[in-house]
Structure formats: C-alpha cells, structure tokens
Design a protein around this motif. Structure first.
Motif, PDB file in Angstrom:
ATOM      1  N   THR A  10      14.428 -38.259   4.407  1.00 45.88           N
ATOM      2  CA  THR A  10      13.679 -39.617   4.645  1.00 45.88           C
ATOM      3  C   THR A  10      14.362 -40.740   3.510  1.00 45.88           C
ATOM      4  OG1 THR A  10      11.829 -38.516   5.175  1.00 45.88           O
ATOM      5  CG2 THR A  10      11.515 -40.488   4.813  1.00 45.88           C
ATOM      6  N   ASN A  11      14.830 -40.239   2.380  1.00 50.05           N
ATOM      7  CA  ASN A  11      15.141 -41.119   1.373  1.00 50.05           C
ATOM      8  C   ASN A  11      16.557 -41.886   1.953  1.00 50.05           C
ATOM      9  OD1 ASN A  11      14.567 -42.053  -1.270  1.00 50.05           O
ATOM     10  ND2 ASN A  11      14.099 -39.793  -1.761  1.00 50.05           N
ATOM     11  N   SER A  12      17.165 -41.383   2.485  1.00 50.12           N
ATOM     12  CA  SER A  12      18.383 -42.014   3.116  1.00 50.12           C
ATOM     13  C   SER A  12      18.123 -43.110   3.964  1.00 50.12           C
ATOM     14  CB  SER A  12      19.428 -40.923   3.871  1.00 50.12           C
ATOM     15  OG  SER A  12      19.130 -39.692   3.265  1.00 50.12           O
ATOM     16  N   SER A  60      14.536 -41.711  -7.765  1.00 50.56           N
ATOM     17  CA  SER A  60      13.538 -40.658  -7.189  1.00 50.56           C
ATOM     18  C   SER A  60      14.250 -39.649  -6.372  1.00 50.56           C
ATOM     19  CB  SER A  60      12.523 -41.397  -6.444  1.00 50.56           C
ATOM     20  OG  SER A  60      12.873 -41.616  -5.094  1.00 50.56           O
ATOM     21  N   ALA A  61      14.904 -39.897  -5.600  1.00 48.47           N
ATOM     22  CA  ALA A  61      15.801 -38.713  -4.752  1.00 48.47           C
ATOM     23  C   ALA A  61      16.323 -37.768  -5.650  1.00 48.47           C
ATOM     24  CB  ALA A  61      16.479 -39.711  -3.785  1.00 48.47           C
ATOM     25  N   LEU A  62      17.093 -38.318  -6.577  1.00 50.62           N
ATOM     26  CA  LEU A  62      17.883 -37.444  -7.488  1.00 50.62           C
ATOM     27  C   LEU A  62      17.025 -36.706  -8.263  1.00 50.62           C
ATOM     28  CD1 LEU A  62      20.938 -39.771  -8.721  1.00 50.62           C
ATOM     29  CD2 LEU A  62      20.838 -38.051  -7.095  1.00 50.62           C
ATOM     30  N   ALA A  63      15.872 -37.188  -8.659  1.00 50.19           N
ATOM     31  CA  ALA A  63      14.928 -36.309  -9.732  1.00 50.19           C
ATOM     32  C   ALA A  63      14.522 -35.239  -8.819  1.00 50.19           C
ATOM     33  CB  ALA A  63      13.858 -37.359  -9.983  1.00 50.19           C
ATOM     34  N   ALA A  92      15.640 -33.764  -6.026  1.00 46.54           N
ATOM     35  CA  ALA A  92      16.738 -32.986  -5.719  1.00 46.54           C
ATOM     36  C   ALA A  92      16.931 -32.090  -7.099  1.00 46.54           C
ATOM     37  CB  ALA A  92      18.120 -33.515  -5.662  1.00 46.54           C
ATOM     38  N   ALA A  93      16.822 -32.769  -8.416  1.00 41.62           N
ATOM     39  CA  ALA A  93      17.013 -31.701  -9.542  1.00 41.62           C
ATOM     40  C   ALA A  93      15.743 -30.922  -9.634  1.00 41.62           C
ATOM     41  CB  ALA A  93      17.150 -32.780 -10.880  1.00 41.62           C
ATOM     42  N   THR A 146      15.521 -30.933   1.262  1.00 47.96           N
ATOM     43  CA  THR A 146      16.057 -31.167   2.741  1.00 47.96           C
ATOM     44  C   THR A 146      15.568 -31.898   3.597  1.00 47.96           C
ATOM     45  OG1 THR A 146      15.020 -29.111   3.303  1.00 47.96           O
ATOM     46  CG2 THR A 146      17.182 -28.888   2.391  1.00 47.96           C
ATOM     47  N   ALA A 147      15.700 -31.851   4.818  1.00 49.45           N
ATOM     48  CA  ALA A 147      14.996 -32.727   5.802  1.00 49.45           C
ATOM     49  C   ALA A 147      13.518 -32.241   6.170  1.00 49.45           C
ATOM     50  CB  ALA A 147      15.787 -32.460   6.812  1.00 49.45           C
TER      51      ALA A 147
END
Lengths: 101, 198
Positions: free
Chosen positions: A4-6, B114-117, B119-120, B127-128
């Motif tokens: 969703t982030n993308s 926030s996305a990188l955090a 994912a880490a 994922t989706a």
C-alpha cells in the motif's frame, strides 16, 4: 509484491505535481487540469487504503462520490472559464479582476 | 520482478509522465492529452487494486466526459487558449510552489522512512495485503453498499449534479439570458412581422 505504501507514495507524487502546476501556471484551463491531477491522486490513495482493509468498501464509496463531485466542479469551472473569456478575451487568471477596486 | 510489479511500475511511470505533461504543457491540447494518459494509467492501477467498478467509472466519466469537455472548451476559445508565459509575479509564484513542493517531499520522506522501518522490523511480513474476496470492488457488492450505507449521499450527489448542470448553463449562456435584452431583441422582429402582415 507492491505494498500500500508504494501506491500512497505515487499518490503523493501526483498530488505534488498537480499542486505545483496549480500554483505556477497562469492559464485557467491548465489550472483546472492541475486540480484534476490532484483529485485523481486523492482517489488513488483512497482506493489503495481500501485495498489494504478489504472488510468494507468505504474507500471505494468515497472515491465514487469524489468522482461525482469532480464532474460537477469541472462543468461549473469550464462554464466560468467561457464566461470570463467572453468578458476579457483572455484565459489568464490575473486578468479576471472584476472585483478589484 | 514478477508481472504484477512490472504492471505497477509501468502504470506509475505513465501516470507521472502524464501528470507532468498535463501541468507543464505550453499547448492546452497537449495538456489534455497528458491528463488523458494519467487518467488511463490510474484506471489501470484501480484494476490492480481490485476496484473494477471504479476503473470503469474512471474511464467513462474522466476519459469519456471530462477530457472531452476540456477539449471542447479549448477549441471554443481557440488560439487564445494557449497563453504565452508571462514573468509578472514569478518570484512569488516560485516561492509558493517551492513551499508546497517541500511539504510534499517531506510527506514522501516520511512515507519511505515508515516503509523502510516496517520492512526492517518484519522482513517477511512487509508484503502485499491479503487477497480480498473475489467479489470485492465489483459492481454487485459496491452497488449493494452504495444503496444501503451510502443512500443519502448518493441522492445528495444527484442533486449536486443537477444544480451544477443548471449553474453551468446559466453561467455559460452569458448576456442573452437577460430577459429584458431578449425582449428588446425580439420586439422589432415582431413589429416587422406585423408590418409585413398588414
């Protein structure tokens, strides 16, 4: 996979492009097109958030009403553009100064 | 990179190219074509997001009605629709757009961080989202929701469209909608008709 982030990031990019165009351009028609770009970005964000929470259809419902409101906005906006062009023979935003003085 | 990712990136790139063309084009006709490109790629992204009904509405309302309305107005106005660039007030415009762009870039940086955090923190969970039921976003389910939860806004939006149509006609008609002017222009022809008849 695409998260969703993308989608929200793409929506932010489109919204910023539309906002910059709205602030920089002087042509009324291009200004209206910039508003269209911004509203499309908002629609994309709403649908993407609805995809991440698929229990209800709230986001898609909201996007549907946004499309209806936007059609009304464009109809009235372009009518005003034609009206200003009749009066001033120009489509520049800074020449529509009938309320000045 | 699988097929879904390639689809997303192609649609995203086309949407950004179309938006830039719509905003930056000197000729408004080219701008309208850029807007059309952006609308088509956003409809493609709606399909990827399981919003089939909204993708169809996007194609019908935007590509079918709004872009055509823009083209009609550009052709009605004629060569005056493409104004030459003027430098008046350019610094203030640049400053305003720069502040807006900075706030937009700040929002994008927050999103990416926030996305990188996320994912880490959970490398396999980022994922989706899970697949929705197969009827999600179809015309059947969305219509059911529209006429149960969204009935009042639906009726209100129809009233809004009606008012917008009447307002657009009243604004775009111009001076001929004034009844006194219409009567004045109509009177001589009537008297002339009487003279001819007598």
């Amino acid at each position: 996979m695409i998260t969703t982030n993308s989608y929200v990031l793409l929506s932010a990019i489109l919204f910023t492009i539309g906002g910059i165009g709205f602030l920089v351009r002087r042509n009324v028609i291009v200004t209206l097109m910039s508003i269209e770009v911004m509203l499309n970005a908002v629609n994309l964000a709403l649908v993407a958030f609805n995809r991440s929470m698929p229990k209800a259809h709230t986001g898609q419902l909201f996007a549907f009403f946004l499309i209806a409101a936007e059609a009304a906005e464009v109809a009235v906006g372009l009518a005003i553009v034609i009206s200003i062009f009749r009066l001033r023979r120009s489509v520049r935003t800074d020449e529509a100064d009938l309320l000045k003085n | 990179m699988n097929l879904g990712q390639a689809y997303f990136w192609i649609c995203a790139a086309l949407a950004v190219i179309g938006a830039v063309a719509a905003v930056a084009a000197k000729n408004p006709i080219r701008g309208a074509m850029g807007l059309l490109l952006m609308i088509l790629s956003v409809a493609g992204l709606f399909l990827a997001l399981h919003a089939q009904f909204l993708a169809a509405i996007q194609l019908i309302v935007y590509a079918g009605a709004i872009v055509v309305l823009f083209l009609f107005v550009i052709m009605l106005i004629g060569p005056a629709a493409s104004t030459p660039p003027d430098k008046r007030g350019l610094p203030s415009r640049i400053v305003g757009a720069g502040i807006f762009a900075l706030s937009g870039i700040g929002a994008m940086v927050l999103l990416v961080r926030s996305a990188l955090a996320a994912a880490a923190a959970a490398p396999d969970a980022g994922t989706a989202p899970p697949l929705p039921p197969s009827d999600f976003g179809g015309i059947d389910t969305l219509g059911r929701v529209l006429f149960t939860h969204g009935l009042v806004p639906f009726e209100l939006s129809s009233a809004l469209l009606m008012v917008a149509i009447i307002g657009a006609v009243a604004v775009a008609r111009g001076k001929q909608s004034d009844p006194t002017v219409a009567a004045k222009t109509a009177e001589p022809s009537k008297t002339r008709a009487k003279e001819i008849a007598s």
